[in-house]
Design an enzyme around this catalytic site. Structure first.
Site, PDB file in Angstrom:
ATOM      1  N   ASP A  70      33.824  54.871 -13.902  1.00 16.23           N
ATOM      2  CA  ASP A  70      35.103  54.323 -13.434  1.00 16.23           C
ATOM      3  C   ASP A  70      35.444  53.001 -14.109  1.00 16.23           C
ATOM      4  O   ASP A  70      34.572  52.310 -14.648  1.00 16.23           O
ATOM      5  CB  ASP A  70      35.102  54.164 -11.915  1.00 16.23           C
ATOM      6  CG  ASP A  70      34.059  53.172 -11.416  1.00 16.23           C
ATOM      7  OD1 ASP A  70      32.934  53.176 -11.949  1.00 16.23           O
ATOM      8  OD2 ASP A  70      34.362  52.392 -10.496  1.00 16.23           O
ATOM      9  N   ASP A  92      33.348  48.054 -20.434  1.00 14.62           N
ATOM     10  CA  ASP A  92      32.878  48.138 -19.044  1.00 14.62           C
ATOM     11  C   ASP A  92      33.286  49.451 -18.408  1.00 14.62           C
ATOM     12  O   ASP A  92      34.334  49.550 -17.771  1.00 14.62           O
ATOM     13  CB  ASP A  92      33.439  46.959 -18.257  1.00 14.62           C
ATOM     14  CG  ASP A  92      32.864  46.839 -16.858  1.00 14.62           C
ATOM     15  OD1 ASP A  92      31.831  47.473 -16.594  1.00 14.62           O
ATOM     16  OD2 ASP A  92      33.457  46.128 -16.041  1.00 14.62           O
ATOM     17  N   GLU A 125      31.648  52.404  -9.240  1.00 11.30           N
ATOM     18  CA  GLU A 125      30.885  51.171  -9.418  1.00 11.30           C
ATOM     19  C   GLU A 125      31.788  49.947  -9.307  1.00 11.30           C
ATOM     20  O   GLU A 125      31.354  48.887  -8.834  1.00 11.30           O
ATOM     21  CB  GLU A 125      30.193  51.187 -10.784  1.00 11.30           C
ATOM     22  CG  GLU A 125      29.169  50.069 -10.996  1.00 11.30           C
ATOM     23  CD  GLU A 125      29.775  48.763 -11.531  1.00 11.30           C
ATOM     24  OE1 GLU A 125      29.086  47.737 -11.487  1.00 11.30           O
ATOM     25  OE2 GLU A 125      30.953  48.769 -11.972  1.00 11.30           O
TER      26      GLU A 125
END
Length: 363
Positions: A70, A92, A125
């Site tokens: 995610d 990320d 997350e």
């Protein structure tokens, strides 16, 4: 980039970044990763939490490689310019997750005979729920753990701060602002000032890793003409010396006299820090040096799924992945694909070394 394995690894991360996957909306990416793994000899599936899970190898050593699918919101046009991949999630942390997948896909037969590698693309997350990590933590018992987060290809992240999210709601009857009294917004502002003041004195003030960091994540106010409401979300990053339960207790006491303010606490994650010398760090240090790098140990002020799985998996653990974490969540998020290539090579070498016992696990 004539090497077909390198080209395939780059195609994987480019396609993964091109598939939007906000927290709670990871299903399309999970299906893509499952199919990619299945086509390359993994036993792959999507579990009950929506995680994309793939396994290779049958050896007695179990290595968990936990990344996340995610991303936070933000529409960054996905493109490759030279050797740079632009797009939300490139750093990320799809770059780290795809490096895990590419490395495990490239492992030699002897490594697969010596160890079992389980790669997990986790859901949520970036949300306080950390749904995917909580789910897999209770269903897997690894001997070694890698967390997929950007550290730079020469970096080894040993720890993260903890997290606590404070949701404050202030309510009061409506009144004319020319009159006497305090508005719901006044009460919420007072709550925030107290939280910020507490944070400035907690832990080890002045220490980046040892201090408490407090930020306002959201503010909202409204009125129906009869009742005023003001809501705020305050994020706390906590050092090892300030467990989430202690922080919650301190703040409940500190704000107890604000009778019109109600508090909800979520995202209780304790800080975690692992030792520098174990089988995993040794294998990665050797692999980084073999690629011409100089290993650097780090601790991070953010929070990751390392915090979630640490209580369940008390084994050698670190976070690793390509990319500059200063670009996380920014409008300029981008991944240097040359660095990504090096990270894949480092992981392939380190996992092979680990599996074959060149850096044996302590008894």
């Amino acid at each position: 980039m004539s090497d077909p394995l390198t080209a395939a690894a780059r195609e994987l991360v480019t396609q993964a970044v091109a598939i939007p996957s906000l927290s709670g909306q990871e299903s399309e990416l999970a299906e893509y990763l499952r199919d990619w793994m299945t086509a390359r000899g993994f036993t792959a599936h999507i579990d009950e939490a929506g995680n994309a899970v793939g396994e290779r190898g049958q050896g007695p050593l179990t290595v968990a490689l936990l990344g996340h699918m995610d991303t936070v919101p933000g529409d960054i046009p996905v493109r490759v310019e030279g050797n740079v991949l632009h797009g939300r999630g490139s750093v990320d942390a799809k770059g780290s997750l795809c490096a895990f997948l590419a490395a495990v896909a490239a492992l030699p037969a002897e490594a697969l005979a010596a160890a079992r590698f389980v790669v997990v693309g986790a859901t949520e997350e970036e949300a306080p729920s950390s749904r995917g990590a909580h789910h897999i933590a209770r269903r897997l018992t690894p001997d070694v753990v890698l967390i997929g987060e950007p550290s730079g290809w020469e970096g080894l992240t040993l720890g993260y701060k903890g997290r606590l999210v404070v949701r404050a709601l202030a309510e009061c009857g409506n009144f004319h602002t020319a009159g006497e009294g305090h508005s719901a917004g006044d009460d919420l502002a007072e709550a925030w000032f107290r939280v910020r003041g507490w944070a400035a004195q907690a832990g080890e003030p002045g220490s980046i890793y040892g201090s408490v960091q407090a930020t306002v994540q959201a503010l909202h106010s409204d009125s129906d003409g009869l009742t005023q409401r003001a809501e705020g979300t305050f994020g706390l990053r906590l050092p090892p010396a300030v467990p989430p339960a202690q922080a919650e207790a301190d703040l409940r006491t500190l704000l107890a006299d604000l009778s019109r303010v109600s508090l909800t606490f979520v995202g209780h994650e304790s800080a975690v820090r692992y030792p520098k010398d174990n089988a995993l760090t040794r294998a990665l240090r050797v692999a980084i040096r073999a690629q011409g790098g100089s290993p650097v140990f780090k601790v991070k002020t953010g929070t990751s799924d390392m915090n979630v799985v640490a209580p369940h998996w008390p084994v050698p653990t670190l976070a690793y992945g390509p990319g500059d974490s200063a670009l996380d969540h920014t409008p300029d998020e981008q991944l240097d694909l040359t660095e990504y290539d090096r990270a894949v090579a480092v992981l392939t070498s380190a996992l092979t070394r680990l599996a074959l016992g060149a850096a044996p696990l302590p008894s």
